[in-house]
Design a protein around this motif. Sequence first.
Motif, PDB file in Angstrom:
ATOM      1  N   VAL A 145      -0.372  -6.509 -17.611  1.00 58.03           N
ATOM      2  CA  VAL A 145       0.177  -6.010 -18.883  1.00 58.03           C
ATOM      3  C   VAL A 145       1.497  -6.707 -19.184  1.00 58.03           C
ATOM      4  O   VAL A 145       1.724  -7.185 -20.303  1.00 58.03           O
ATOM      5  N   LEU A 146       2.376  -6.776 -18.192  1.00 61.35           N
ATOM      6  CA  LEU A 146       3.691  -7.386 -18.389  1.00 61.35           C
ATOM      7  C   LEU A 146       3.607  -8.880 -18.684  1.00 61.35           C
ATOM      8  O   LEU A 146       4.524  -9.443 -19.283  1.00 61.35           O
ATOM      9  N   ASN A 147       2.508  -9.514 -18.286  1.00 66.70           N
ATOM     10  CA  ASN A 147       2.320 -10.942 -18.538  1.00 66.70           C
ATOM     11  C   ASN A 147       1.455 -11.197 -19.773  1.00 66.70           C
ATOM     12  O   ASN A 147       0.923 -12.293 -19.938  1.00 66.70           O
ATOM     13  N   GLY A 148       1.341 -10.179 -20.632  1.00 66.17           N
ATOM     14  CA  GLY A 148       0.610 -10.349 -21.888  1.00 66.17           C
ATOM     15  C   GLY A 148      -0.897 -10.375 -21.725  1.00 66.17           C
ATOM     16  O   GLY A 148      -1.607 -10.862 -22.607  1.00 66.17           O
ATOM     17  N   LYS A 149      -1.407  -9.843 -20.629  1.00 64.59           N
ATOM     18  CA  LYS A 149      -2.842  -9.864 -20.356  1.00 64.59           C
ATOM     19  C   LYS A 149      -3.417  -8.450 -20.278  1.00 64.59           C
ATOM     20  O   LYS A 149      -4.230  -8.134 -19.405  1.00 64.59           O
ATOM     21  N   ALA A 150      -3.007  -7.593 -21.210  1.00 68.65           N
ATOM     22  CA  ALA A 150      -3.452  -6.199 -21.187  1.00 68.65           C
ATOM     23  C   ALA A 150      -4.962  -6.067 -21.348  1.00 68.65           C
ATOM     24  O   ALA A 150      -5.586  -5.230 -20.694  1.00 68.65           O
ATOM     25  N   LEU A 151      -5.563  -6.890 -22.201  1.00 70.30           N
ATOM     26  CA  LEU A 151      -7.011  -6.788 -22.395  1.00 70.30           C
ATOM     27  C   LEU A 151      -7.769  -7.294 -21.165  1.00 70.30           C
ATOM     28  O   LEU A 151      -8.817  -6.747 -20.811  1.00 70.30           O
ATOM     29  N   GLU A 152      -7.221  -8.300 -20.492  1.00 67.12           N
ATOM     30  CA  GLU A 152      -7.810  -8.762 -19.229  1.00 67.12           C
ATOM     31  C   GLU A 152      -7.733  -7.643 -18.191  1.00 67.12           C
ATOM     32  O   GLU A 152      -8.694  -7.394 -17.447  1.00 67.12           O
ATOM     33  N   ALA A 153      -6.607  -6.946 -18.138  1.00 67.84           N
ATOM     34  CA  ALA A 153      -6.444  -5.816 -17.220  1.00 67.84           C
ATOM     35  C   ALA A 153      -7.456  -4.722 -17.551  1.00 67.84           C
ATOM     36  O   ALA A 153      -8.083  -4.147 -16.654  1.00 67.84           O
ATOM     37  N   PHE A 154      -7.632  -4.458 -18.837  1.00 69.62           N
ATOM     38  CA  PHE A 154      -8.593  -3.449 -19.277  1.00 69.62           C
ATOM     39  C   PHE A 154     -10.001  -3.830 -18.803  1.00 69.62           C
ATOM     40  O   PHE A 154     -10.718  -3.015 -18.231  1.00 69.62           O
ATOM     41  N   ASP A 155     -10.390  -5.063 -19.044  1.00 66.90           N
ATOM     42  CA  ASP A 155     -11.734  -5.517 -18.663  1.00 66.90           C
ATOM     43  C   ASP A 155     -11.963  -5.397 -17.160  1.00 66.90           C
ATOM     44  O   ASP A 155     -13.056  -5.022 -16.719  1.00 66.90           O
ATOM     45  N   HIS A 156     -10.942  -5.667 -16.376  1.00 62.43           N
ATOM     46  CA  HIS A 156     -11.069  -5.693 -14.922  1.00 62.43           C
ATOM     47  C   HIS A 156     -10.990  -4.303 -14.282  1.00 62.43           C
ATOM     48  O   HIS A 156     -11.726  -4.015 -13.329  1.00 62.43           O
ATOM     49  N   TYR A 157     -10.107  -3.448 -14.777  1.00 65.38           N
ATOM     50  CA  TYR A 157      -9.791  -2.200 -14.078  1.00 65.38           C
ATOM     51  C   TYR A 157     -10.353  -0.922 -14.706  1.00 65.38           C
ATOM     52  O   TYR A 157     -10.173   0.157 -14.141  1.00 65.38           O
ATOM     53  N   TYR A 158     -11.016  -1.017 -15.836  1.00 70.19           N
ATOM     54  CA  TYR A 158     -11.510   0.199 -16.484  1.00 70.19           C
ATOM     55  C   TYR A 158     -13.020   0.332 -16.325  1.00 70.19           C
ATOM     56  O   TYR A 158     -13.769  -0.625 -16.474  1.00 70.19           O
ATOM     57  N   HIS A 159     -13.440   1.538 -16.015  1.00 65.78           N
ATOM     58  CA  HIS A 159     -14.835   1.895 -15.772  1.00 65.78           C
ATOM     59  C   HIS A 159     -15.629   1.834 -17.082  1.00 65.78           C
ATOM     60  O   HIS A 159     -15.072   2.079 -18.158  1.00 65.78           O
ATOM     61  N   ASP A 160     -16.915   1.537 -16.998  1.00 63.75           N
ATOM     62  CA  ASP A 160     -17.757   1.493 -18.202  1.00 63.75           C
ATOM     63  C   ASP A 160     -17.780   2.822 -18.951  1.00 63.75           C
ATOM     64  O   ASP A 160     -17.958   2.850 -20.166  1.00 63.75           O
ATOM     65  N   ASP A 161     -17.607   3.932 -18.235  1.00 66.11           N
ATOM     66  CA  ASP A 161     -17.650   5.262 -18.856  1.00 66.11           C
ATOM     67  C   ASP A 161     -16.257   5.843 -19.097  1.00 66.11           C
ATOM     68  O   ASP A 161     -16.105   7.060 -19.210  1.00 66.11           O
ATOM     69  N   VAL A 162     -15.253   4.992 -19.181  1.00 58.66           N
ATOM     70  CA  VAL A 162     -13.874   5.458 -19.308  1.00 58.66           C
ATOM     71  C   VAL A 162     -13.679   6.342 -20.546  1.00 58.66           C
ATOM     72  O   VAL A 162     -14.274   6.111 -21.598  1.00 58.66           O
ATOM     73  N   VAL A 163     -12.847   7.365 -20.358  1.00 59.78           N
ATOM     74  CA  VAL A 163     -12.426   8.250 -21.440  1.00 59.78           C
ATOM     75  C   VAL A 163     -10.914   8.102 -21.545  1.00 59.78           C
ATOM     76  O   VAL A 163     -10.204   8.271 -20.554  1.00 59.78           O
ATOM     77  N   MET A 164     -10.431   7.770 -22.747  1.00 58.07           N
ATOM     78  CA  MET A 164      -8.993   7.598 -22.958  1.00 58.07           C
ATOM     79  C   MET A 164      -8.528   8.542 -24.057  1.00 58.07           C
ATOM     80  O   MET A 164      -9.250   8.778 -25.030  1.00 58.07           O
TER      81      MET A 164
END
Length: 117
Positions: free
Chosen positions: A15-34
């Motif tokens: 996130v701090l390196n401007g890669k928030a969407l990459e972080a999302f793709d890597h660390y969030y479950h397919d069934d995530v609830v936000m």
Amino acid sequence: MSVILEKIQHLNELVLNGKALEAFDHYYHDDVVMQENETTPTTGKEANRLREEAFFAAITEFRSATPLKIITGDNTSMVQWHYDYTHKDWGVRNYTQVSVQEWKDGKIIKEQFFYGN
């Protein structure tokens, strides 16, 4: 160091390196609830990715994001962030937020953001 602590620290680095969407793709479950505060939650990775894309596209000036505290427990992490940016619809936003994550199968299955207006 716990596995969850390692993962949340790496997610924060992305996130701090401007890669928030990459972080999302890597660390969030397919069934995530936000969920933002107590608003209606958004369910599923695809719907939440679209929500994240829209959020980042609406940032007109980004000044800073700083993780202040990180706490981990059994399948849980919490990060206190300070954000400072300008959003095209909300104007200048300078605030502290707590993100609470629940983990399943090594990924975030639920995340809720708590902040004031």
